[in-house]
Design an enzyme around this catalytic site. Sequence first.
Site, PDB file in Angstrom:
ATOM      1  N   CYS C 193       0.860  -1.194   0.000  1.00 18.35           N
ATOM      2  CA  CYS C 193       0.000   0.000   0.000  1.00 18.35           C
ATOM      3  C   CYS C 193       0.893   1.240   0.000  1.00 18.35           C
ATOM      4  CB  CYS C 193      -0.880   0.050   1.243  1.00 18.35           C
ATOM      5  SG  CYS C 193      -1.848  -1.420   1.565  1.00 18.35           S
ATOM      6  N   HIS C 197       0.921   4.837  -2.002  1.00 21.29           N
ATOM      7  CA  HIS C 197       0.258   5.948  -1.303  1.00 21.29           C
ATOM      8  C   HIS C 197       1.164   6.710  -0.344  1.00 21.29           C
ATOM      9  CE1 HIS C 197      -3.524   4.926  -3.162  1.00 21.29           C
ATOM     10  NE2 HIS C 197      -3.271   3.642  -2.887  1.00 21.29           N
ATOM     11  N   ARG C 236     -13.104  -1.033  -1.428  1.00 19.57           N
ATOM     12  CA  ARG C 236     -12.001  -0.284  -2.029  1.00 19.57           C
ATOM     13  C   ARG C 236     -10.670  -0.964  -1.737  1.00 19.57           C
ATOM     14  NH1 ARG C 236      -9.569   0.701  -5.123  1.00 19.57           N
ATOM     15  NH2 ARG C 236      -8.670   2.549  -6.056  1.00 19.57           N
ATOM     16  N   CYS C 240      -7.811  -2.430  -4.474  1.00 18.06           N
ATOM     17  CA  CYS C 240      -6.365  -2.162  -4.471  1.00 18.06           C
ATOM     18  C   CYS C 240      -5.574  -3.466  -4.446  1.00 18.06           C
ATOM     19  CB  CYS C 240      -5.981  -1.318  -3.252  1.00 18.06           C
ATOM     20  SG  CYS C 240      -5.990   0.450  -3.585  1.00 18.06           S
TER      21      CYS C 240
END
Lengths: 98, 116, 279
Positions: C193, C197, C236, C240
Amino acid sequence: MRVLVSMTAMTTVLLLLVGCASDFEKRYAEAERMRMLAADAGAEWLQTEKLVSQAKKAAARGDMERASALLEIAQFQAETAIMQAQHEADAWAGRVVQ
Amino acid sequence: MASKSQYPILLVLLFFCGYAGSANSDDQVAQGKALATDRSKGNCLACHMIEDGVQPGNIGPPLLAMKLRFPERDMLKIQVCDATLRNPNSRMPPFCRHRILSEEEVELIVDYLYTL
Amino acid sequence: MRKAIAAVVLIGTTLLMYQTVFAGAEEDRLAFVKYYKTRFPDIPFAEYANGIYAIDSDARGQWLEIEEFPPYEFAVEQGQEWWEAVFENGKTLADCFPQQLDEIRVSYPRLDERLGEVVTLEMAINQCRTANDQPQLTYGGDEIIDITAFLAYQGRGKELEVRVPENDSRALAAYESGKRFYYSKRGQLNLACADCHVTSVGQLVRADRLSASLGHTTHFPVYRSKLGGMISLHKRFAGCVRDVRAKPFALQSTEFRNLEYFLSYMGNGLKVNGPGARK
């Protein structure tokens, strides 16, 4: 004599087929076992399950070549996912925002 | 069996086949470009700007002057094959190690990249 | 005597461990906030509640236009009906929640002392239904998403205040597990992640700009124009995970609840503003 030859030939083919099938069953079970291990590690890849089930379908319709090829990829994915999880067991900490 | 009159044609064909087999033929470059663009293959455009590629990402550096940046072809191949060898935290997927691309596909992509 | 010393040492070590990890959570959060502040010095902290639109000025105008006729309004209205629906026993969902209506959203995720695990708003709704002899709602289904949309709407403007109680090893373990998930590379594409991000925040994947994780949970559920419907935070997450070619976990799985716990803690101090509208 002729009957004997053809019977031997048929038996050989049959044995080969059974042999392939049981070899497939063994490899299928092994791929599925590795996939479960990857899942337990929370590391399973997206397509592995699909590859295993496609292999099973291919074997069911007698396409052993395709079944074998698909299993090989599934097995590879499961093994690599497990190695990835083992590597990440330490590696993740190095990415934490400091 | 080929008659004698067909030999010259075969020779010409063989010549072209040999040419196609050599590095950097137009065909290979075109195949490499297609692989680089394909979202399920290299998908290089997701992260890199490439000449005429539409809507490129900018996570990685633009792919240009590749011969200058990677004078040794093998170094470029390694970078495409598995960028985590140079940097374990690389955000570039290890295309070969995770079999996203085959080695042959990487060769074709490198052929293409070397034209940039 | 020896035993007593051993016990004291054990208790001491355990307390010290809790202390370190707990200090860790707040330290983590401060470092997280500081990281984005360094990357985007001109973006005020409060803006991160707007997700990608905090840092994507190009898309922001279009988003504000969409917000003039919010596409999630229908979900909020439906959610209110579900919220007020009376069970056979005469009770409603509201009877399960001791908080004021506008405090419910920010009361989750939390560590449930009895269960010893992270309970999200969705889970709390289903717990309430079970307590009232109602069948569980399917996570990802319209009814539960609409209820959370209504509660998010009612809770707008309240600050996230997720707690990781320092005396609860289960809370610390859940937080750590969420944090580990966030920073671990996974899938065939080998991405964490944080790779997108944190490290690549603000950069483009093809035409899409990568959002900051600070504030990732504030605006859910969201209406996604691309899908023409509402999606939950966990849906969501699943998207991802799929994008990096890993097998997604189930909605409301332990993994995703812990991830929600970690990410929500990172967003502490931001105002919730759900439901949101996204591309």
